[in-house]
Design a protein around this motif. Structure first.
Motif, PDB file in Angstrom:
ATOM      1  N   ILE A  70       0.779  -1.282   0.162  1.00 40.41           N
ATOM      2  CA  ILE A  70       0.002  -0.069   0.054  1.00 40.41           C
ATOM      3  C   ILE A  70       0.792   1.373  -0.007  1.00 40.41           C
ATOM      4  CG2 ILE A  70      -1.717   1.263   1.319  1.00 40.41           C
ATOM      5  CD1 ILE A  70      -2.846  -1.287   2.219  1.00 40.41           C
ATOM      6  N   GLY A  71       2.221   1.282   0.916  1.00 35.30           N
ATOM      7  CA  GLY A  71       2.672   2.437   0.830  1.00 35.30           C
ATOM      8  C   GLY A  71       3.428   2.670  -0.374  1.00 35.30           C
ATOM      9  N   LEU A  72       4.093   1.583  -1.029  1.00 38.10           N
ATOM     10  CA  LEU A  72       4.768   1.883  -2.283  1.00 38.10           C
ATOM     11  C   LEU A  72       3.875   2.110  -3.493  1.00 38.10           C
ATOM     12  CD1 LEU A  72       7.535   1.490  -3.834  1.00 38.10           C
ATOM     13  CD2 LEU A  72       7.227  -0.546  -3.851  1.00 38.10           C
ATOM     14  N   ARG A  73       2.728   1.648  -3.366  1.00 36.58           N
ATOM     15  CA  ARG A  73       1.766   2.001  -4.408  1.00 36.58           C
ATOM     16  C   ARG A  73       1.309   3.198  -4.320  1.00 36.58           C
ATOM     17  NH1 ARG A  73      -3.866   2.075  -5.466  1.00 36.58           N
ATOM     18  NH2 ARG A  73      -4.251   1.352  -7.477  1.00 36.58           N
ATOM     19  N   SER A  74       1.166   3.777  -3.106  1.00 40.68           N
ATOM     20  CA  SER A  74       0.619   5.432  -2.782  1.00 40.68           C
ATOM     21  C   SER A  74       1.767   6.163  -3.336  1.00 40.68           C
ATOM     22  CB  SER A  74       0.492   5.405  -1.500  1.00 40.68           C
ATOM     23  OG  SER A  74      -0.535   4.695  -1.165  1.00 40.68           O
ATOM     24  N   GLU A  75       3.052   5.965  -3.000  1.00 36.65           N
ATOM     25  CA  GLU A  75       4.147   6.607  -3.399  1.00 36.65           C
ATOM     26  C   GLU A  75       4.339   6.601  -5.125  1.00 36.65           C
ATOM     27  OE1 GLU A  75       8.021   6.421  -1.701  1.00 36.65           O
ATOM     28  OE2 GLU A  75       7.038   6.318   0.109  1.00 36.65           O
ATOM     29  N   ILE A  76       4.095   5.590  -5.671  1.00 39.31           N
ATOM     30  CA  ILE A  76       3.957   5.398  -7.112  1.00 39.31           C
ATOM     31  C   ILE A  76       2.750   6.437  -7.601  1.00 39.31           C
ATOM     32  CG2 ILE A  76       3.623   4.037  -9.248  1.00 39.31           C
ATOM     33  CD1 ILE A  76       5.288   1.803  -7.612  1.00 39.31           C
ATOM     34  N   LEU A  77       1.724   6.186  -7.388  1.00 44.10           N
ATOM     35  CA  LEU A  77       0.572   7.099  -7.523  1.00 44.10           C
ATOM     36  C   LEU A  77       1.040   8.634  -7.561  1.00 44.10           C
ATOM     37  CD1 LEU A  77      -2.525   5.060  -6.254  1.00 44.10           C
ATOM     38  CD2 LEU A  77      -1.615   5.311  -8.792  1.00 44.10           C
ATOM     39  N   TRP A  78       1.390   8.986  -6.409  1.00 46.08           N
ATOM     40  CA  TRP A  78       1.685  10.446  -6.194  1.00 46.08           C
ATOM     41  C   TRP A  78       2.797  10.754  -7.230  1.00 46.08           C
ATOM     42  CZ3 TRP A  78       6.867  11.441  -3.761  1.00 46.08           C
ATOM     43  CH2 TRP A  78       7.027  12.715  -3.595  1.00 46.08           C
ATOM     44  N   LEU A  79       3.688  10.074  -7.588  1.00 43.67           N
ATOM     45  CA  LEU A  79       5.016  10.482  -8.253  1.00 43.67           C
ATOM     46  C   LEU A  79       4.529  10.596  -9.679  1.00 43.67           C
ATOM     47  CD1 LEU A  79       7.718  10.945  -8.704  1.00 43.67           C
ATOM     48  CD2 LEU A  79       8.279   8.699  -8.987  1.00 43.67           C
ATOM     49  N   LYS A  80       3.588   9.690 -10.068  1.00 41.94           N
ATOM     50  CA  LYS A  80       2.829   9.477 -11.372  1.00 41.94           C
ATOM     51  C   LYS A  80       2.114  11.034 -11.649  1.00 41.94           C
ATOM     52  CE  LYS A  80       0.076   6.979 -14.275  1.00 41.94           C
ATOM     53  NZ  LYS A  80      -1.404   8.045 -14.279  1.00 41.94           N
ATOM     54  N   LYS A  81       1.554  11.574 -10.964  1.00 42.96           N
ATOM     55  CA  LYS A  81       1.026  12.863 -10.840  1.00 42.96           C
ATOM     56  C   LYS A  81       1.826  13.975 -11.228  1.00 42.96           C
ATOM     57  CE  LYS A  81      -3.097  11.724  -7.912  1.00 42.96           C
ATOM     58  NZ  LYS A  81      -3.608  11.972  -6.502  1.00 42.96           N
TER      59      LYS A  81
END
Length: 311
Positions: free
Chosen positions: A172-183
């Motif tokens: 969950i933590g890594l996925r959240s950071e990837i989504l944030w970075l993608k933005k």
């Protein structure tokens, strides 16, 4: 604040900031400043109030390009991946005809990495410095992407081998950071496209074509992190599937043990009944024979389950 005259890739320290107000005979001035130095730089170079406000108030900014009368203001985000956590550092750049000002809150590795390239390429124009700096920043996203991919593969292997509850938190933590970075990558891609296509008088027309190559890399990075987002979804499904399989394995063992003990319980139940005449009840070796029979039945059923691969 560090002030350097850059001429054909050679750095010459400058003592006084006032010397940079006059264009040099050859080369350009690179002023590497902290946000506190903007108090001095703003009146000298006529830095726009909105640009200065962005530098002072925001650490993680949206990548953008602001065009003013005699200078451009760019924001591009440098990336770091430390201790399994992604960090973005805003790199604020003021580009003028004879100078380039970089303003940061914290140290950014790309500013150190660009120096050997400037010397090797014999850079003597501020716009070419900007090109190499943006190129290094974008290339570092590939490095971080490789580390994230390796982390995903390692996490997947750990989940398949030894599923733990902590794995879900990591996913969950890594996925959240990837989504944030993608933005962040979307606006950054658009910024580089602007440097490639828009008519910008402070950037040489021939040099603008080279920004097209950086834009292609930015698009690849965006698509790569899109793939990572999908991989994290698959990883979560693998985690849930692994938990379900583990629960099924446990239930299978419990069911097999229950089945093995059923006939033994049946036998002990019969011989625990209050009847005077039960076969073998009053024999001297009756209990031994009964225990041996129960052991044979138990081990026989266990062997049968193992042979069928039910245990």
């Amino acid at each position: 604040m560090k002030i350097r005259l850059v001429n054909n890739g050679v750095f010459t320290p400058i003592e006084s900031i006032h010397d940079t107000l006059t264009p040099p005979a050859n080369g350009f001035y690179w002023i590497d400043a902290d946000v506190d130095d903007l108090i001095v730089l703003q009146p000298l170079f006529g830095l726009h109030d909105l640009a200065v406000e962005d530098c002072l108030t925001e650490e993680e900014q949206r990548p953008k390009l602001e065009i003013y009368e005699n200078q451009y203001f760019l924001v591009i985000n440098s990336i770091r991946f430390d201790d399994e956590e992604i960090f973005l550092r805003a790199l604020n750049i003021f580009l003028g005809r004879h100078y380039l000002i970089t303003v940061t809150r914290q140290k950014i590795n790309e500013l150190r990495s660009v120096k050997p390239i400037l010397w090797e390429q014999e850079v003597d124009h501020a716009d070419r410095f900007l090109y190499h700096l943006v190129d290094i920043v974008v290339d570092n996203y590939f490095t971080v992407g490789d580390r994230i991919e390796a982390r995903i593969e390692s996490l997947e292997e750990d989940i398949l081998m030894h599923t733990k509850k902590t794995h879900l938190t990591e996913i969950i933590g890594l996925r959240s950071e990837i989504l944030w970075l993608k933005k962040v990558l979307g606006p950054q891609r658009e910024l580089i496209a602007t440097l490639n296509k828009k008519d910008l008088r402070l950037i040489d027309n021939e040099l603008q074509k080279y920004f097209g190559d950086i834009h292609e890399n930015a698009v690849k990075i965006y698509e790569t992190f899109e793939t990572y987002r999908d991989l994290m979804g698959n990883l979560r499904e693998a985690y849930q599937s692994s938990l379900a399989n583990r629960a099924n394995e446990i239930m299978r063992v419990f069911t097999a043990l229950t089945t093995i003990f059923m006939p033994l319980t049946f036998i002990t139940g019969i011989y625990g009944m209050n009847f005077d005449y039960i076969p073998g009840m009053h024999e001297s070796m009756g209990s031994v024979v009964l225990l041996v029979c129960m052991a044979v039945i138990g081990f026989g059923m266990f062997y049968f389950f193992r042979k069928k691969d039910w245990l």
